[in-house]
Design an enzyme around this catalytic site. Structure first.
Site, PDB file in Angstrom:
ATOM      1  N   HIS A 229       0.876  -0.697   0.172  1.00  0.00           N
ATOM      2  CA  HIS A 229      -0.683  -0.021  -0.163  1.00  0.00           C
ATOM      3  C   HIS A 229       0.953   0.993   0.022  1.00  0.00           C
ATOM      4  O   HIS A 229       1.783   1.420   0.355  1.00  0.00           O
ATOM      5  CB  HIS A 229      -1.161  -0.559   1.291  1.00  0.00           C
ATOM      6  CG  HIS A 229      -0.578  -0.521   2.468  1.00  0.00           C
ATOM      7  ND1 HIS A 229      -0.788   1.357   3.076  1.00  0.00           N
ATOM      8  CD2 HIS A 229      -0.392  -0.678   3.889  1.00  0.00           C
ATOM      9  CE1 HIS A 229       0.356   1.067   4.332  1.00  0.00           C
ATOM     10  NE2 HIS A 229      -0.097  -0.092   4.682  1.00  0.00           N
ATOM     11  N   ASP A 245       5.973   1.549   6.953  1.00  0.00           N
ATOM     12  CA  ASP A 245       4.980   1.047   6.810  1.00  0.00           C
ATOM     13  C   ASP A 245       4.271   1.971   5.951  1.00  0.00           C
ATOM     14  O   ASP A 245       3.772   3.417   6.298  1.00  0.00           O
ATOM     15  CB  ASP A 245       3.839   1.537   8.337  1.00  0.00           C
ATOM     16  CG  ASP A 245       2.054   1.182   7.866  1.00  0.00           C
ATOM     17  OD1 ASP A 245       2.077   0.159   6.680  1.00  0.00           O
ATOM     18  OD2 ASP A 245       1.594   1.554   8.618  1.00  0.00           O
ATOM     19  N   GLU A 279      -4.721   1.739   2.499  1.00  0.00           N
ATOM     20  CA  GLU A 279      -5.573   1.342   3.325  1.00  0.00           C
ATOM     21  C   GLU A 279      -5.651   1.339   4.642  1.00  0.00           C
ATOM     22  O   GLU A 279      -6.329   0.589   5.009  1.00  0.00           O
ATOM     23  CB  GLU A 279      -3.727  -0.315   3.155  1.00  0.00           C
ATOM     24  CG  GLU A 279      -3.568  -0.905   3.756  1.00  0.00           C
ATOM     25  CD  GLU A 279      -3.739  -1.151   5.270  1.00  0.00           C
ATOM     26  OE1 GLU A 279      -3.213  -2.302   6.042  1.00  0.00           O
ATOM     27  OE2 GLU A 279      -3.056   0.032   5.599  1.00  0.00           O
ATOM     28  N   GLU A 280      -5.028   2.534   4.704  1.00  0.00           N
ATOM     29  CA  GLU A 280      -4.761   3.309   6.658  1.00  0.00           C
ATOM     30  C   GLU A 280      -6.699   3.485   6.862  1.00  0.00           C
ATOM     31  O   GLU A 280      -6.598   3.868   7.235  1.00  0.00           O
ATOM     32  CB  GLU A 280      -4.490   4.177   6.684  1.00  0.00           C
ATOM     33  CG  GLU A 280      -2.624   3.242   6.426  1.00  0.00           C
ATOM     34  CD  GLU A 280      -1.698   3.033   7.358  1.00  0.00           C
ATOM     35  OE1 GLU A 280      -2.510   2.173   8.002  1.00  0.00           O
ATOM     36  OE2 GLU A 280      -0.564   1.894   7.532  1.00  0.00           O
ATOM     37  N   ASP A 307       3.538  -5.488   3.784  1.00  0.00           N
ATOM     38  CA  ASP A 307       3.621  -4.565   4.473  1.00  0.00           C
ATOM     39  C   ASP A 307       4.161  -4.655   5.409  1.00  0.00           C
ATOM     40  O   ASP A 307       4.183  -5.470   6.180  1.00  0.00           O
ATOM     41  CB  ASP A 307       1.974  -4.671   5.153  1.00  0.00           C
ATOM     42  CG  ASP A 307       1.728  -3.375   5.142  1.00  0.00           C
ATOM     43  OD1 ASP A 307       2.581  -2.482   5.330  1.00  0.00           O
ATOM     44  OD2 ASP A 307       0.323  -3.222   5.354  1.00  0.00           O
ATOM     45  N   HIS A 384       3.580   4.452  12.051  1.00  0.00           N
ATOM     46  CA  HIS A 384       2.102   5.575  12.121  1.00  0.00           C
ATOM     47  C   HIS A 384       2.401   7.044  12.420  1.00  0.00           C
ATOM     48  O   HIS A 384       1.843   7.754  13.045  1.00  0.00           O
ATOM     49  CB  HIS A 384       1.127   4.793  13.219  1.00  0.00           C
ATOM     50  CG  HIS A 384       0.822   3.784  12.072  1.00  0.00           C
ATOM     51  ND1 HIS A 384      -0.667   2.914  12.569  1.00  0.00           N
ATOM     52  CD2 HIS A 384       0.803   3.819  10.753  1.00  0.00           C
ATOM     53  CE1 HIS A 384      -0.730   2.041  11.298  1.00  0.00           C
ATOM     54  NE2 HIS A 384      -0.102   2.473  11.006  1.00  0.00           N
TER      55      HIS A 384
HETATM   56  N1  BES Z   1       1.141  -1.903   9.062  1.00  0.00           N
HETATM   57  C1  BES Z   1      -0.672  -2.109   8.578  1.00  0.00           C
HETATM   58  C2  BES Z   1      -0.729  -3.104   9.562  1.00  0.00           C
HETATM   59  C3  BES Z   1       0.097  -3.741  10.608  1.00  0.00           C
HETATM   60  C4  BES Z   1       1.109  -2.689  11.286  1.00  0.00           C
HETATM   61  C5  BES Z   1       0.826  -5.200  10.616  1.00  0.00           C
HETATM   62  C6  BES Z   1       1.877  -3.689  12.711  1.00  0.00           C
HETATM   63  C7  BES Z   1       1.415  -6.008  12.027  1.00  0.00           C
HETATM   64  C8  BES Z   1       2.038  -5.308  12.739  1.00  0.00           C
HETATM   65  C9  BES Z   1      -1.501  -1.965   8.139  1.00  0.00           C
HETATM   66  O1  BES Z   1      -0.768  -0.390   6.997  1.00  0.00           O
HETATM   67  C10 BES Z   1      -2.460  -1.227   9.165  1.00  0.00           C
HETATM   68  O2  BES Z   1      -1.921   0.084  10.352  1.00  0.00           O
HETATM   69  N2  BES Z   1      -3.266  -1.597   9.243  1.00  0.00           N
HETATM   70  C11 BES Z   1      -4.414  -1.220  10.151  1.00  0.00           C
HETATM   71  C12 BES Z   1      -5.910  -1.833   9.392  1.00  0.00           C
HETATM   72  C13 BES Z   1      -6.691  -1.014   8.500  1.00  0.00           C
HETATM   73  C14 BES Z   1      -7.782  -2.133   8.486  1.00  0.00           C
HETATM   74  C15 BES Z   1      -6.657   0.060   8.925  1.00  0.00           C
HETATM   75  C16 BES Z   1      -4.106  -1.826  11.548  1.00  0.00           C
HETATM   76  O3  BES Z   1      -2.960  -2.748  11.963  1.00  0.00           O
HETATM   77  O4  BES Z   1      -4.836  -1.524  12.228  1.00  0.00           O
HETATM   78 ZN    ZN Z   2      -0.748   1.152   8.794  1.00  0.00          ZN
END
Ligand code: BES
Ligand code: ZN
Length: 417
Positions: A229, A245, A279-280, A307, A384
């Protein structure tokens, strides 16, 4: 007594004012989301949410832009017991027609279906073999770690790049998408490739940033997808470089694309390289991409998601395979590819929720898998935030993921010899 009445009246009129304001929301500001209860519980402002249905673990909510921003905010407060993210299901909800007339029961069965959706498509076992070692090794040699590093510097340096963030709802997020598209078009041109098409897929009316798709090869056989993403959260509070990320996954994907485009190897099946938008914001871009592939009946055999590939906990080169919201056979195949070609240790770990875009494909019945930088919880603690910068990432870790992507693409798309 009178005082009380006045107060009650005042709060009542205040309440109706708020209700009126809520009613005046434009229709395209409506988001339907599935969120874990542990996240909903932590929301400080509840007026932006209407609960349509709920189970012991999940809630189906109707909200708006502000509600989405509050959810992101709540999600990023890392608590002692981690709680999952939320998924934007507005399109699926709008297209959902249950036979049930009661809207309450419709919401309940929608949520039920969202919870039980699982991958059902399997690739034929024979395509999981090690069939093309010479071709895989030939291309793996072309992976250049310093190209990944310089691309990632350009993509995530908030001071030097054209985009201080890659937020899906901003002009800078659109610049990031254009940067990716133009880079591929330049590569295709430099290599005289006429069998490469690059296009954007809209993320809908609520997000400016489109996803970018590159089709390598002109075959219409079932293809292979490799993606990451492109977006970050908004940098309105602090800078959001998103180096790990998911700059790290995005630039591993770019290096795979560069290697494939600049080689003279051709394949029986098409390889789709893609960068998802938003994605976020709840896997919004990838769900639009998946819907488009479904609508156009574009067949896909296997999907690989990158990711976060850059942070190696204590310099551990282990590649971790996520075990939920994935296809088991394809994930087991990744282990075979890693042991055969990358020669690094393999670990297994769980997200516990739909943590990235592989979940959009998996939910729609496509076999998907996701290799990850560290065990869940030992991953990059700075994502983040303004500190998700390139300087703490491992160039070799990222290069190993790019090599894995090459092995995946070559073995599954099958070289024409
Ligand atoms: N890269 C992250 C996912 C992630 C975070 C995987 C920490 C493993 C450990 C992704 O960009 C993200 O932030 N995903 C969100 C969920 C999404 C559906 C909004 C999350 O993890 O809260
Ligand atoms: Zn993220």
């Amino acid at each position: 007594m009178l005082q009380h009445k006045k107060l009650a009246l005042l709060s009542l009129s205040l309440f109706s004012l708020i209700a009126l304001a809520a009613k005046a929301e434009p229709i395209d500001n409506r988001h339907i989301i599935v969120a874990p209860q542990c996240l909903v519980k932590n929301l400080s402002v509840s007026m932006n949410y209407k609960t349509l249905a709920s189970s012991s673990t999940l809630a189906l909510l109707e909200t708006n832009r502000l509600g989405i921003d509050y959810l992101i905010e709540a999600k990023n407060h890392r608590t002692a017991t981690p709680c999952g993210g939320f998924v934007d299901v507005t399109d699926a909800w709008d297209n959902y027609h249950s036979r049930d007339l009661s809207s309450q029961r419709k919401a309940k069965s929608f949520l039920q279906e969202e919870m039980t959706k699982e991958s059902s498509v399997k690739i034929k076992a024979k395509t999981y073999g090690i069939q093309y070692p010479d071709q895989v090794n030939q291309l793996i040699k072309q992976i250049n770690p310093s190209t990944i590093w310089s691309d990632l510097t350009a993509f995530s340096d908030t001071h030097k790049s054209k985009f201080p963030d890659r937020y899906a709802n901003s002009a800078t997020g659109v610049n990031a998408a254009n940067w990716l598209k133009e880079k591929i078009e330049a590569l295709a041109k430099a290599n005289n490739r006429t069998d490469i098409t690059t296009y954007a897929i809209s993320t809908g009316p609520q997000y400016k940033q489109p996803s970018i798709v590159v089709k390598i090869g002109d075959s219409n056989e079932p293809g292979v997808v490799i993606g990451g993403h492109m977006d970050t959260l908004s940098s309105s509070w602090e800078l959001k470089p998103g180096a790990d990320d998911d700059g790290s996954g995005s630039m591993a994907v770019m290096e795979i694309a560069r290697t494939l485009i600049s080689s003279n190897m051709r394949f029986k099946k098409p390889i789709y390289i893609m960068w998802y938008a938003a994605e976020e914001e709840g896997l919004v871009g990838s769900s639009k991409v998946v819907a488009e592939f479904k609508n156009k009946n574009i067949p896909i055999d296997a999907v690989l998601q990158f990711d976060m590939t850059g942070y190696a906990d204590k310099n551990d080169p282990t590649i971790w395979l996520i075990t939920d919201n994935i296809n088991k056979d394809l994930t087991a195949y990744l282990e075979t590819l890693i042991k055969t070609y990358i020669k690094q240790p393999v670990g297994y770990t769980r997200c516990g929720y739909s943590c990235s875009d592989h979940a959009s494909w998996n939910k729609a019945g496509f076999p998907a898998a996701i290799p990850f930088e560290a065990a869940f919880g030992k991953d990059n603690p700075y994502i983040h935030t303004a500190n998700d910068t390139i300087n703490i990432l491992s160039i070799n870790h990222m290069a190993n993921f790019a090599k894995l992507g090459i092995a995946f693409a070559v073995e599954l798309a099958e070289p024409v010899v």
